[in-house]
Design a protein around this motif. Structure first.
Motif, PDB file in Angstrom:
ATOM      1  N   TYR A 139      41.404  19.928  35.929  1.00 46.71           N
ATOM      2  CA  TYR A 139      42.265  21.116  35.895  1.00 46.71           C
ATOM      3  C   TYR A 139      41.475  22.419  35.797  1.00 46.71           C
ATOM      4  N   PHE A 140      40.152  22.351  35.925  1.00 38.83           N
ATOM      5  CA  PHE A 140      39.337  23.556  35.962  1.00 38.83           C
ATOM      6  C   PHE A 140      38.557  23.565  37.265  1.00 38.83           C
ATOM      7  N   SER A 141      38.594  24.693  37.968  1.00 38.98           N
ATOM      8  CA  SER A 141      37.891  24.799  39.244  1.00 38.98           C
ATOM      9  C   SER A 141      36.398  25.014  39.018  1.00 38.98           C
ATOM     10  N   THR A 142      35.617  24.851  40.100  1.00 39.55           N
ATOM     11  CA  THR A 142      34.188  25.153  39.996  1.00 39.55           C
ATOM     12  C   THR A 142      33.959  26.654  39.839  1.00 39.55           C
ATOM     13  N   ASP A 143      34.895  27.488  40.276  1.00 38.25           N
ATOM     14  CA  ASP A 143      34.780  28.928  40.008  1.00 38.25           C
ATOM     15  C   ASP A 143      34.830  29.183  38.506  1.00 38.25           C
ATOM     16  N   THR A 144      35.757  28.522  37.816  1.00 38.03           N
ATOM     17  CA  THR A 144      35.824  28.660  36.363  1.00 38.03           C
ATOM     18  C   THR A 144      34.563  28.119  35.711  1.00 38.03           C
ATOM     19  N   GLY A 145      34.076  26.970  36.217  1.00 43.51           N
ATOM     20  CA  GLY A 145      32.829  26.413  35.704  1.00 43.51           C
ATOM     21  C   GLY A 145      31.669  27.367  35.894  1.00 43.51           C
ATOM     22  N   ALA A 146      31.650  28.061  37.028  1.00 45.71           N
ATOM     23  CA  ALA A 146      30.577  29.017  37.304  1.00 45.71           C
ATOM     24  C   ALA A 146      30.626  30.187  36.328  1.00 45.71           C
ATOM     25  N   VAL A 147      31.802  30.714  36.083  1.00 45.03           N
ATOM     26  CA  VAL A 147      31.927  31.827  35.134  1.00 45.03           C
ATOM     27  C   VAL A 147      31.532  31.371  33.732  1.00 45.03           C
ATOM     28  N   LEU A 148      31.974  30.180  33.352  1.00 43.45           N
ATOM     29  CA  LEU A 148      31.625  29.647  32.033  1.00 43.45           C
ATOM     30  C   LEU A 148      30.111  29.547  31.871  1.00 43.45           C
ATOM     31  N   ALA A 196      40.587  35.990  45.167  1.00 45.21           N
ATOM     32  CA  ALA A 196      39.129  35.935  45.219  1.00 45.21           C
ATOM     33  C   ALA A 196      38.620  34.685  44.515  1.00 45.21           C
ATOM     34  N   THR A 197      39.201  34.393  43.401  1.00 51.38           N
ATOM     35  CA  THR A 197      38.887  33.203  42.635  1.00 51.38           C
ATOM     36  C   THR A 197      40.126  32.893  41.807  1.00 51.38           C
ATOM     37  N   ASP A 198      40.119  31.799  41.082  1.00 49.94           N
ATOM     38  CA  ASP A 198      41.349  31.456  40.365  1.00 49.94           C
ATOM     39  C   ASP A 198      41.528  32.328  39.127  1.00 49.94           C
ATOM     40  N   ILE A 199      42.748  32.376  38.630  1.00 52.11           N
ATOM     41  CA  ILE A 199      43.101  33.270  37.533  1.00 52.11           C
ATOM     42  C   ILE A 199      42.296  32.962  36.274  1.00 52.11           C
ATOM     43  N   THR A 200      42.069  31.683  35.996  1.00 49.99           N
ATOM     44  CA  THR A 200      41.319  31.315  34.795  1.00 49.99           C
ATOM     45  C   THR A 200      39.904  31.876  34.838  1.00 49.99           C
ATOM     46  N   ALA A 201      39.251  31.773  36.002  1.00 48.93           N
ATOM     47  CA  ALA A 201      37.892  32.308  36.150  1.00 48.93           C
ATOM     48  C   ALA A 201      37.890  33.821  35.982  1.00 48.93           C
ATOM     49  N   MET A 202      38.849  34.490  36.602  1.00 54.24           N
ATOM     50  CA  MET A 202      38.948  35.945  36.487  1.00 54.24           C
ATOM     51  C   MET A 202      39.145  36.379  35.036  1.00 54.24           C
ATOM     52  N   ALA A 203      40.056  35.707  34.353  1.00 50.53           N
ATOM     53  CA  ALA A 203      40.351  36.071  32.967  1.00 50.53           C
ATOM     54  C   ALA A 203      39.142  35.846  32.063  1.00 50.53           C
ATOM     55  N   LEU A 204      38.423  34.753  32.293  1.00 44.96           N
ATOM     56  CA  LEU A 204      37.237  34.464  31.483  1.00 44.96           C
ATOM     57  C   LEU A 204      36.154  35.516  31.712  1.00 44.96           C
ATOM     58  N   ALA A 205      35.961  35.901  32.981  1.00 42.80           N
ATOM     59  CA  ALA A 205      34.980  36.946  33.284  1.00 42.80           C
ATOM     60  C   ALA A 205      35.397  38.280  32.667  1.00 42.80           C
ATOM     61  N   MET A 206      36.680  38.602  32.758  1.00 44.51           N
ATOM     62  CA  MET A 206      37.189  39.848  32.186  1.00 44.51           C
ATOM     63  C   MET A 206      36.997  39.874  30.675  1.00 44.51           C
ATOM     64  N   ASP A 207      37.332  38.782  30.003  1.00 49.56           N
ATOM     65  CA  ASP A 207      37.225  38.725  28.545  1.00 49.56           C
ATOM     66  C   ASP A 207      35.788  38.878  28.063  1.00 49.56           C
ATOM     67  N   ASN A 208      34.851  38.488  28.920  1.00 46.08           N
ATOM     68  CA  ASN A 208      33.439  38.549  28.519  1.00 46.08           C
ATOM     69  C   ASN A 208      32.680  39.688  29.186  1.00 46.08           C
ATOM     70  N   ASP A 209      33.446  40.618  29.797  1.00 43.19           N
ATOM     71  CA  ASP A 209      32.874  41.834  30.389  1.00 43.19           C
ATOM     72  C   ASP A 209      31.738  41.502  31.363  1.00 43.19           C
ATOM     73  N   MET A 210      31.993  40.506  32.223  1.00 46.92           N
ATOM     74  CA  MET A 210      30.993  40.028  33.167  1.00 46.92           C
ATOM     75  C   MET A 210      31.200  40.674  34.540  1.00 46.92           C
ATOM     76  N   THR A 211      30.137  41.127  35.143  1.00 47.05           N
ATOM     77  CA  THR A 211      30.204  41.649  36.504  1.00 47.05           C
ATOM     78  C   THR A 211      30.256  40.492  37.494  1.00 47.05           C
ATOM     79  N   MET A 212      31.136  40.596  38.495  1.00 46.58           N
ATOM     80  CA  MET A 212      31.245  39.584  39.532  1.00 46.58           C
ATOM     81  C   MET A 212      31.127  40.269  40.899  1.00 46.58           C
ATOM     82  N   VAL A 213      30.345  39.680  41.787  1.00 45.89           N
ATOM     83  CA  VAL A 213      30.225  40.189  43.153  1.00 45.89           C
ATOM     84  C   VAL A 213      30.627  39.078  44.110  1.00 45.89           C
TER      85      VAL A 213
END
Length: 240
Positions: A139-148, A196-213
């Motif tokens: 239930y977690f995408s590789t995009d979420t895994g990448a952000v993690l 661009a990516t799934d919502i879980t990955a976006m939210a995790l990046a946002m919560d951790n103030d991570m830059t994504m390109v």
């Protein structure tokens, strides 16, 4: 030596991008091109963590939909990421780089078990670290895994190398009027429900103030251009 904007990155490459025109399996011309770009970045002093999707073999949420229990389908997807990681690690070694595959699921015959401290040591030693098996959970995408993994290794940015050159308001292959974005905040991307990516990955990046390109893998020298600070694709941040 070219200037470097991002000194440690988490690079996510879609499995579909590795398949190229074959659409399934591995296109080694593309893999060797990826390795050449990574080698250039490593020679520039960039530390690289790498996550590869499995869409060239199996996408649990798509290929197993309505046919398999979701957890089982996702397990197959995790194994697909391990296969891709082994293939790319082999290619990286052939291009003169040290590479290590760390798996979120224990499989000692094929990869080392992931811990953050092991990954940190390898990165500081100049090795390319490939993170396989996603988060180790369904239930977690590789995009979420990448952000993690990007958050865990304290990357300067997460680079999403896709088979599309930027984030659009709609699929540009289906809608020629789709708007192409060069900059977005996470709040805007989530509010517009951009894919661009799934919502879980976006939210995790946002919560951790991570830059994504988000950018196209097939653009010439795209990875090198991004780590050098060139504005290609779409940059997503909390604030600009």
């Amino acid at each position: 030596m070219a200037s470097v904007k991002y000194k440690r990155v988490l690079l996510k490459v879609s499995g579909e991008a590795l398949a190229g025109q074959l659409h399934r399996g591995l296109d080694f011309d593309i893999i060797n091109g990826l390795c050449r770009s990574i080698r250039t970045c490593v020679d520039m002093g960039v530390q690289i963590g790498l996550v590869i999707g499995a869409g060239n073999f199996w996408r649990g949420v798509k290929d197993g939909a309505d046919k398999m229990q979701r957890s089982h389908a996702d397990a197959m997807g995790m194994l697909g990421t391990v296969m891709n990681a082994i293939a790319v690690a082999d290619a990286l070694e052939k291009h003169g780089m040290d590479a290590r595959v760390l798996s979120a699921v224990e499989m000692h015959k094929f990869a080392e078990y992931y811990t953050r401290d092991v990954a940190e040591r390898y990165l500081n030693e100049g090795k390319v670290v490939l993170f396989a098996a996603g988060t180790g959970n369904p239930y977690f995408s590789t995009d979420t895994g990448a952000v993690l993994r990007g958050v865990e290794i304290e990357a300067d940015a997460i680079l999403m190398a896709k088979n599309i050159d930027a984030i659009y308001s709609a699929d540009p292959a289906k809608d020629p009027t789709a708007t192409r974005y060069t900059q977005l905040t996470y709040a805007e991307a989530l509010a517009k429900n951009l894919k661009a990516t799934d919502i879980t990955a976006m939210a995790l990046a946002m919560d951790n103030d991570m830059t994504m390109v988000c950018f196209g893998l097939d653009e010439e020298n795209s990875i090198v251009r991004v780590v050098s600070g060139e504005a290609i694709g779409t940059t997503v941040k909390n604030n600009f």
